[in-house]
Design an enzyme around this catalytic site. Structure first.
Site, PDB file in Angstrom:
ATOM      1  N   ASP A  91      67.109  -9.832  44.298  1.00  0.00           N
ATOM      2  CA  ASP A  91      67.185  -8.943  42.926  1.00  0.00           C
ATOM      3  C   ASP A  91      66.561  -7.462  43.699  1.00  0.00           C
ATOM      4  OD1 ASP A  91      67.762  -8.642  40.495  1.00  0.00           O
ATOM      5  OD2 ASP A  91      65.929  -9.653  39.678  1.00  0.00           O
ATOM      6  N   LYS A 177      58.652  -6.867  28.832  1.00  0.00           N
ATOM      7  CA  LYS A 177      59.835  -6.282  29.398  1.00  0.00           C
ATOM      8  C   LYS A 177      60.059  -5.838  30.782  1.00  0.00           C
ATOM      9  CE  LYS A 177      62.417  -2.488  29.624  1.00  0.00           C
ATOM     10  NZ  LYS A 177      63.288  -2.996  30.560  1.00  0.00           N
ATOM     11  N   SER A 236      54.490   9.282  29.934  1.00  0.00           N
ATOM     12  CA  SER A 236      54.197  10.504  29.019  1.00  0.00           C
ATOM     13  C   SER A 236      54.848  10.169  27.551  1.00  0.00           C
ATOM     14  CB  SER A 236      54.779  11.934  29.452  1.00  0.00           C
ATOM     15  OG  SER A 236      54.379  12.852  28.825  1.00  0.00           O
ATOM     16  N   GLU A 252      50.154   3.231  34.338  1.00  0.00           N
ATOM     17  CA  GLU A 252      49.910   3.450  35.793  1.00  0.00           C
ATOM     18  C   GLU A 252      51.268   4.014  36.538  1.00  0.00           C
ATOM     19  OE1 GLU A 252      50.333   3.329  39.383  1.00  0.00           O
ATOM     20  OE2 GLU A 252      50.266   0.868  39.604  1.00  0.00           O
ATOM     21  N   CYS A 286      54.087   2.904  44.300  1.00  0.00           N
ATOM     22  CA  CYS A 286      53.638   4.188  43.641  1.00  0.00           C
ATOM     23  C   CYS A 286      52.297   4.730  44.464  1.00  0.00           C
ATOM     24  CB  CYS A 286      53.030   3.823  42.212  1.00  0.00           C
ATOM     25  SG  CYS A 286      51.979   2.375  42.013  1.00  0.00           S
ATOM     26  N   GLU A 385      57.158  12.755  43.766  1.00  0.00           N
ATOM     27  CA  GLU A 385      57.259  11.537  44.236  1.00  0.00           C
ATOM     28  C   GLU A 385      58.714  11.346  44.739  1.00  0.00           C
ATOM     29  OE1 GLU A 385      56.416   8.250  41.395  1.00  0.00           O
ATOM     30  OE2 GLU A 385      55.404   7.468  42.992  1.00  0.00           O
TER      31      GLU A 385
HETATM   32  P1  ADP Z   1      62.425   3.864  37.248  1.00  0.00           P
HETATM   33  O1  ADP Z   1      63.108   5.508  36.860  1.00  0.00           O
HETATM   34  O2  ADP Z   1      61.683   3.981  38.583  1.00  0.00           O
HETATM   35  O3  ADP Z   1      63.383   3.013  36.893  1.00  0.00           O
HETATM   36  P2  ADP Z   1      61.197   3.885  34.670  1.00  0.00           P
HETATM   37  O4  ADP Z   1      59.796   4.645  34.354  1.00  0.00           O
HETATM   38  O5  ADP Z   1      62.290   4.516  34.151  1.00  0.00           O
HETATM   39  O6  ADP Z   1      61.142   3.797  36.300  1.00  0.00           O
HETATM   40  O7  ADP Z   1      60.948   2.613  34.419  1.00  0.00           O
HETATM   41  C1  ADP Z   1      59.976   1.524  34.292  1.00  0.00           C
HETATM   42  C2  ADP Z   1      60.065   0.531  33.166  1.00  0.00           C
HETATM   43  O8  ADP Z   1      60.071   1.287  31.853  1.00  0.00           O
HETATM   44  C3  ADP Z   1      61.596  -0.143  33.087  1.00  0.00           C
HETATM   45  O9  ADP Z   1      61.119  -1.504  32.541  1.00  0.00           O
HETATM   46  C4  ADP Z   1      62.368   0.488  32.104  1.00  0.00           C
HETATM   47  O10 ADP Z   1      63.286  -0.328  31.460  1.00  0.00           O
HETATM   48  C5  ADP Z   1      61.378   1.186  31.184  1.00  0.00           C
HETATM   49  N1  ADP Z   1      61.664   1.983  30.327  1.00  0.00           N
HETATM   50  C6  ADP Z   1      62.694   3.147  30.827  1.00  0.00           C
HETATM   51  N2  ADP Z   1      62.569   4.054  29.812  1.00  0.00           N
HETATM   52  C7  ADP Z   1      61.625   3.630  28.746  1.00  0.00           C
HETATM   53  C8  ADP Z   1      61.519   4.133  27.427  1.00  0.00           C
HETATM   54  N3  ADP Z   1      61.980   5.325  26.893  1.00  0.00           N
HETATM   55  N4  ADP Z   1      60.635   3.221  26.683  1.00  0.00           N
HETATM   56  C9  ADP Z   1      60.027   2.261  27.103  1.00  0.00           C
HETATM   57  N5  ADP Z   1      60.343   1.632  28.209  1.00  0.00           N
HETATM   58  C10 ADP Z   1      61.111   2.308  29.044  1.00  0.00           C
END
Ligand code: ADP
Length: 491
Positions: A91, A177, A236, A252, A286, A385
């Site tokens: 995965d 999730k 944020s 985090e 991270c 990053e």
């Molecule tokens: P990356 O860009 O490395 O994939 P993200 O911060 O987008 O990191 O993703 C980390 C987690 O946050 C994943 O489980 C993603 O599905 C979830 N995620 C992304 N966007 C949102 C959002 N607007 N609200 C809640 N969860 C989100």
């Protein structure tokens, strides 16, 4: 392999029946599809978690009773450790020994929080000494309620464990999730929870897109606490959304962590830790020490050895023996990291090694481990990053300059220092503005020790007793213990 949602102790299809593709990053082939939950599914999951918390009695169990479930989950993970580790490789792409380590750690995390759950039976209540002896008072730790946990794709099962284990230990119920790219092992966690008879609704796992399923968890009024690991911009947004109804929140997020290497080190050991600090998990960490600052007296010698060893790293499918660097997790991630390297070059940095797809790998999201030198301090490569196997190496002259360069970042997750002079190493460790500091190493992570960042790297701490406190409220109970009337209104 599983592809349904795990809600209220049942495997269910999403109400709207949507799916997401799961791609093997080593081959770019479709592994399977998983369910794409929408707000309706999240609502059902949150309601199940609410019922398990408010009525079914999960928080009313003793810590020792909850610990039994946590230990059974740990045993359940260990019983199929190798199978789960293989799924993680399929995965996520990471080399099998790393995945195997992660899965063992995930099991260990459940064991650790089982211990803290037991201790809660003894230390959840603290008597407060009051100056006024007409009253007694105590502070009582209680679970926050329903926790919404949203996790990334770099350590799929381990990140799930870091959130689910302390939450369940505290007495919270959970809607988790996983990242849409890497949900398979979280579904195995659900399978383990199911097998060991975790009460229905205590742990619910909804797969799906961040903007849909993730957002629905963040926005749901029935969620009391959000625990998120992921990118800064999403963190944020989550914090802003949590502010609407004052949800508790722990984040985090990213980092651009420095590694300061003084001229009294053993160069071989320094090279080893620099490589471990940035190439482990393809640099998708991270806390990766992605800015290496080396004392000018050893800069050239160390850089030469670093390049030599980096070029020897065996790249390949994480399932193959001896592989130390697998593919990046996804096409998008590969494109972003390649773009960051190109941007660095355009800004004037030198690509000292790597920077391209390895030869003979036409398929799969592979990238050679990359070393950048002469990186301008105001370029994105130095400041942002990259989240890939890319390290910036820079010389420094004085300790003061090294500390200034190290702290000149809006992030503050981790920092490392290497020196044989223990007093200097401790002094630099104290000067770092970062939540995790390593001396003479980089990256070792312990379930017992606090984990989290300063500045834009996050808020709150995971792991150790701090991780448990993330899921606890403090209630003050004060008692009037004298028969004397209070006598304010009625004299
Ligand atoms: P990356 O860009 O490395 O994939 P993200 O911060 O987008 O990191 O993703 C980390 C987690 O946050 C994943 O489980 C993603 O599905 C979830 N995620 C992304 N966007 C949102 C959002 N607007 N609200 C809640 N969860 C989100």
């Amino acid at each position: 392999m599983r592809n349904e949602l795990y809600i209220d102790g049942q495997w269910v299809k999403p109400v709207k029946g949507g799916t997401c593709d799961v791609i093997n990053p080593a081959t770019e082939e479709l592994i399977q599809t998983i369910s794409a939950a929408t707000a309706e599914d999240v609502d059902i999951a949150v309601k199940a978690a609410r019922r398990a918390f408010d009525r079914d009695g999960w928080p009313k169990l003793t810590g020792a009773q909850r610990a039994k479930y946590l230990r059974a989950i740990a045993d359940g993970i260990r019983a199929r450790q190798s199978e789960i580790a293989k799924l993680e490789v399929l995965d996520n792409g990471k080399p099998f020994p790393e995945a195997d380590w992660d899965i063992a750690d995930a099991a260990g995390c459940f064991d650790f929080y089982a211990g803290l759950a037991e201790e809660l039976d003894k230390n959840a209540e603290e008597v407060i000494a009051l100056a006024d002896d007409r009253f007694t008072s105590k502070a009582v730790k209680e679970p926050i309620g329903v926790a919404g946990a949203i996790i990334p794709w770099n350590y799929p099962l381990l990140m799930a464990a870091w959130k689910v284990a302390p939450a369940l230990a505290a007495g919270c119920t959970v809607v988790l999730k996983p990242a849409e790219q890497t949900s398979l092992t979280a579904l195995e966690l659900a399978a383990v929870a199911d097998e060991i008879g975790l009460p229905a609704g205590v742990l619910n796992i909804v797969t799906g897109a961040g903007l849909v399923a993730g957002q629905a968890i963040v926005d749901h009024k029935g969620v009391d606490k959000l625990a998120f690991t992921g990118s800064g911009p999403v963190g944020s947004k989550i914090m802003a959304a949590a502010a609407r109804d004052i949800k508790r929140v722990s984040l985090e997020l990213g980092g651009k962590s420095p590694f300061v290497v003084f001229d009294d080190v053993d160069i071989e050991q320094a090279v080893e830790w620099i490589m471990f600090g940035i190439f482990w998990n393809q640099g998708q960490v991270c806390s990766a020490t992605s800015r290496v600052l080396v004392h000018e007296a050893i800069y050239e010698a160390l850089l030469a050895r670093l390049i030599e060893e980096t070029e020897k790293i065996t790249i390949g499918n994480g399932m193959d023996d001896g592989v130390l660097l697998g593919p990046l997790v996804s096409k998008r991630q590969h494109e972003q990291v390649v773009a960051a390297i190109e941007g660095a070059s355009k800004a004037g940095a030198i690509v000292a090694c790597g920077g391209t797809r390895p030869e003979g790998f036409d398929k799969g999201y592979y990238l050679r481990p990359t070393i950048l030198t002469d990186v301008p301090l105001d370029s994105d490569a130095w400041v942002e990053e990259i989240f890939g196997p890319v390290v910036c190496v820079k010389p420094f002259k004085t300790e003061e300059e090294a500390i200034d360069l190290a702290n000149d970042s809006r992030f503050g997750l981790a920092a490392a220092v290497m020196s044989k002079d223990d007093i200097r190493a401790e002094r630099v460790a104290a000067a770092f503005r970062a939540g995790i500091v390593w001396i003479n190493c980089s990256q070792p992570t312990f379930t017992e020790a606090p984990w989290g960042g300063y500045k834009e790297s996050g808020i709150g701490r995971e792991l150790g007793r701090w991780g448990l406190e993330n899921y606890l409220e403090t209630k003050q109970i004060t008692k009037y213990v004298t028969d004397k009337p209070w006598g304010w209104y009625i004299k």
